[in-house]
Design an enzyme around this catalytic site. Structure first.
Site, mmCIF file in Angstrom:
data_model
loop_
_atom_site.group_PDB
_atom_site.id
_atom_site.type_symbol
_atom_site.label_atom_id
_atom_site.label_comp_id
_atom_site.label_asym_id
_atom_site.label_seq_id
_atom_site.Cartn_x
_atom_site.Cartn_y
_atom_site.Cartn_z
ATOM 1 N N GLU A 1 9.359 -13.711 -41.761
ATOM 2 C CA GLU A 1 9.749 -13.006 -40.537
ATOM 3 C C GLU A 1 9.984 -11.522 -40.832
ATOM 4 O OE1 GLU A 1 9.453 -13.487 -37.603
ATOM 5 O OE2 GLU A 1 10.883 -12.240 -36.545
ATOM 6 N N LYS B 1 8.060 -8.409 -39.087
ATOM 7 C CA LYS B 1 8.809 -7.385 -38.335
ATOM 8 C C LYS B 1 8.406 -5.997 -38.802
ATOM 9 C CE LYS B 1 9.901 -8.883 -35.473
ATOM 10 N NZ LYS B 1 9.798 -10.255 -35.120
ATOM 11 N N LYS C 1 3.495 -8.920 -25.089
ATOM 12 C CA LYS C 1 4.446 -10.034 -25.070
ATOM 13 C C LYS C 1 3.793 -11.211 -24.349
ATOM 14 C CE LYS C 1 9.000 -10.759 -25.831
ATOM 15 N NZ LYS C 1 9.470 -10.603 -27.219
HETATM 16 C C1 F6R Z 1 6.498 -11.274 -33.159
HETATM 17 C C2 F6R Z 1 6.431 -12.046 -31.934
HETATM 18 C C3 F6R Z 1 5.352 -13.053 -31.816
HETATM 19 C C4 F6R Z 1 5.838 -14.281 -31.007
HETATM 20 C C5 F6R Z 1 4.660 -15.251 -30.793
HETATM 21 C C6 F6R Z 1 5.091 -16.496 -30.046
HETATM 22 O O1 F6R Z 1 7.589 -10.392 -33.156
HETATM 23 O O2 F6R Z 1 7.197 -11.862 -31.018
HETATM 24 O O3 F6R Z 1 4.852 -13.432 -33.058
HETATM 25 O O4 F6R Z 1 6.858 -14.907 -31.714
HETATM 26 O O5 F6R Z 1 3.650 -14.606 -30.066
HETATM 27 O O6 F6R Z 1 5.589 -16.185 -28.785
HETATM 28 P P1 F6R Z 1 6.456 -17.213 -27.958
HETATM 29 O O7 F6R Z 1 7.734 -17.399 -28.688
HETATM 30 O O8 F6R Z 1 6.631 -16.578 -26.613
HETATM 31 O O9 F6R Z 1 5.660 -18.493 -27.895
#
Ligand code: F6R
Length: 610
Positions: free
Chosen positions: A483, A487, A605
């Site tokens: 992680e 980051k 996101k």
């Molecule tokens: C990295 C990050 C991504 C998410 C991944 C899964 O900082 O945010 O690696 O963790 O795209 O996203 P979710 O949790 O929305 O399924």
């Protein structure tokens, strides 16, 4: 991935559309556009680049009095991020206008047929197919035309549609991509993400898959997949408007890092009863089913997968059930062996990640028990899981996750303690010690953030000129290294890799030379000595080492160049504190390198494409 907004009401639509798009920009920022119903035509204004470009373009054009409109911010999948490929897309004669999230998988065959039928395509997008199909299928009825059209689509879609013949209306529908709407006395607001409409209402309607919503003259009508109009109950959203704003912080990421004590407090404390037992609401796994579990598989992507890596160690240690982790995009295509004695734990902040959702569906189909750890209420994964345990992290806006990751780890601690307890593996004392330590985590997180903020600002200076960095650790420290490495790289664009500390010498150590930066995560006391040996190996090759560990190991860290000491907690929970300086390191490094921290290049996101 991509953001959709819409407004139909008493006021001018453009300011509402821009306000909503600004809130959704973190979901995609290659291009943006709006479409509004004007007296004679649907007017489209769109451009490549960020919402700021769109705002300037709109300001340079004649004012619009329109009170109905839709908008989009894009993360390119089909076609380059340019003006033409930006949404909204008009149909051949401008009768329909569409914004779309998702991917239409059969768009090439539909496009070929439309071209053969005389339609002309301006863009390279899959979305333009939908606009032309709507015009081709038009029967004078807006809703039935949309129903006929979406029946021809394969893939994922959230759609908001304008039709020139119905200037007071918007029609929306969705499959495998979210849409939410709500109304107040100013009108009806809709978006792909609740944060864009929270300011106007916190009682919202989540559209179900293949459901159609008609927004007309301030009214909202819902039609099921069979075409019948039906009643729908709103869901109350607890997230406050301020939770989705920066509140004086320079970036959402820093704000969200600093919100971790509250996120963990809100996630853990409601699940601890007065007699120090772990309890879950709406949890459907019975004690008998728990007793017969012979395997646990954790499925997720990205940082959620890294949270799962922490969960793998903790669950296995606590429950003595074999645990494996699987990257969702691999899991879904490998025909995994699953049965009713397998527990599949699915982890997702957004609850909409396409591969993770597909992994959940596969596990459900194969008869496994499923538990989903999700942040966004009523998201697809939350709706389809056998049980759902929500992380109460609040809205996460920065593309790089921090507080949602930590809340996912906290839920995995809760779940591990719960299963161990139900299996009779914990004495009363052991359970109380575990629960007490969990309840203390928010304070320790707060202390760690305060203690290491300045230190990490200083250490970030070391990373600014670097092109490469390595993160090493063993067991839980290795999970943290993964992680920590992500980051740093995703927001600062420094190439970094995470390695199990003992694995480095099997090849990668050849890259270590004088001045190479190695971050050693060494909070696991049982393997601290082993990690120190690996630190010596890289030091011998000229590496500079930054090491994170606990006070009990501080004296033994004499080999390292830079030390970060985290507070003491149970060994299984140290990783939750250890990750905090790593988040700050990524943040301050990216800031010093002048990177766009909340919206790193090429990312968005909520990854709703596979
Ligand atoms: C990295 C990050 C991504 C998410 C991944 C899964 O900082 O945010 O690696 O963790 O795209 O996203 P979710 O949790 O929305 O399924």
């Amino acid at each position: 991935m991509c953001g959709i907004v819409g407004y139909a009401g008493k006021h001018h639509a453009v300011p509402y559309l821009l306000e909503g798009l600004e809130k959704l920009e973190y979901r995609g920022y290659d291009s943006a556009g709006i479409a509004v119903n004007e007296p004679d035509a649907i007017r489209v204004i769109k451009t490549r680049g960020r919402i700021g470009n769109l705002e300037s373009l709109i300001a340079s054009q004649r004012h619009s009095d329109a009170t109905v409109g839709i908008g989009h911010t894009r993360w390119a999948t089909h076609g380059k991020p340019n003006d033409v490929n930006a949404h909204p897309h008009l149909s051949e004669h401008g009768l329909f206008c569409v914004v779309h999230n998702g991917i239409i998988e059969n768009y090439l065959s539909l496009k070929a047929q439309l071209i053969a039928d005389g339609f002309h395509f301006a863009s390279e997008t899959d979305t333009e197919v939908i606009a032309h199909l709507l015009e081709q299928n038009y029967d004078g009825d807006f809703v039935s035309t949309v129903r006929k059209t979406v029946a021809m689509l394969e893939g994922a879609y959230a759609l908001c549609i304008l039709c020139r013949d119905f200037p007071d209306s918007i029609v929306c529908t969705r499959w495998a991509s979210p849409l939410v709407m709500g109304k107040n006395s100013d009108g009806v607001f809709l978006a792909s993400d609740v944060t864009a409409i929270l300011k106007h209402t916190d009682d919202v309607f989540y559209l179900d898959g293949r459901e159609i919503a008609l927004i007309e003259n301030g009214a909202l009508t819902f039609f099921g997949p069979d075409g019948a109009a039906g009643e729908k109950q709103p869901k109350h959203i607890d997230w406050s408007v301020s939770a989705a704003q920066k509140d004086g912080y320079e970036h959402f990421m820093l704000k969200e890092i600093m919100e971790q004590p509250k996120a963990i407090q809100d996630t853990v404390s409601p699940r601890i009863s007065s007699d120090k037992r772990i309890v879950f609401e709406n949890f459907h796994l019975t004690d008998d089913e728990i007793a017969h579990l012979n395997r646990i598989v954790i499925v997720a992507c990205g940082s959620a997968f890294h949270a799962g890596e922490v969960g793998r160690y903790v669950l296995e240690k606590m429950t003595r059930i074999p645990v494996e982790t699987a990257i969702a995009s691999e899991f879904r295509y490998r025909d995994p062996v699953l049965d009713s004695h397998t527990l599949v734990i699915v982890i997702s902040q957004s609850g909409e990640t396409a591969d993770t959702l597909a992994g959940l569906r596969l596990a459900n189909e194969k008869g496994a028990k499923t538990v989903c750890i999700v942040n966004v209420v009523s998201s697809s994964i939350a709706n389809e899981g056998g049980s759902v345990i929500y992380t109460h992290a609040g809205p996460e806006i920065a593309v790089a996750t921090t507080k949602a990751y930590s809340a996912q780890v906290a839920v995995l601690y809760l779940l591990s303690g719960y299963i161990a307890d139900r299996k009779g593996l914990l004495t009363d004392d052991a359970r109380k010690t575990y629960v007490d330590a969990l309840l203390k985590l928010p304070d320790l997180i707060d202390q760690t953030l305060r203690d290491c903020d300045d230190q990490m600002k200083k250490f970030a200076e070391l990373f600014i000129p670097m092109e490469h960095a390595y993160f090493i650790g063993r067991n839980l420290d290795y999970a943290c290294a993964m992680e920590a490495s992500l980051k740093l790289k995703e927001i600062s664009y420094i190439h970094s890799e995470a390695y199990a500390a003992g694995e480095l010498k099997h090849g990668t150590i050849s890259l270590v030379e004088k001045g190479t930066l190695v971050v050693a995560l060494a909070a696991c006391s049982d393997v601290f000595g082993k990690t120190m040996s690996n630190i010596k190996e890289v030091k011998a090759r000229g590496a500079r080492v930054l090491c994170v560990s606990t006070s009990e190991n501080a004296a033994a860290m004499n080999e390292v160049d830079f030390k970060v000491i985290i507070p003491d907690t149970l060994p299984l929970f140290a990783v939750t504190l250890e990750v905090l300086p790593m988040q700050l390191l990524g943040y301050y490094t990216a800031k010093s390198r002048g990177c766009d921290i909340d919206k790193p290049r090429n990312l968005a996101k909520s990854v709703t494409v596979e």
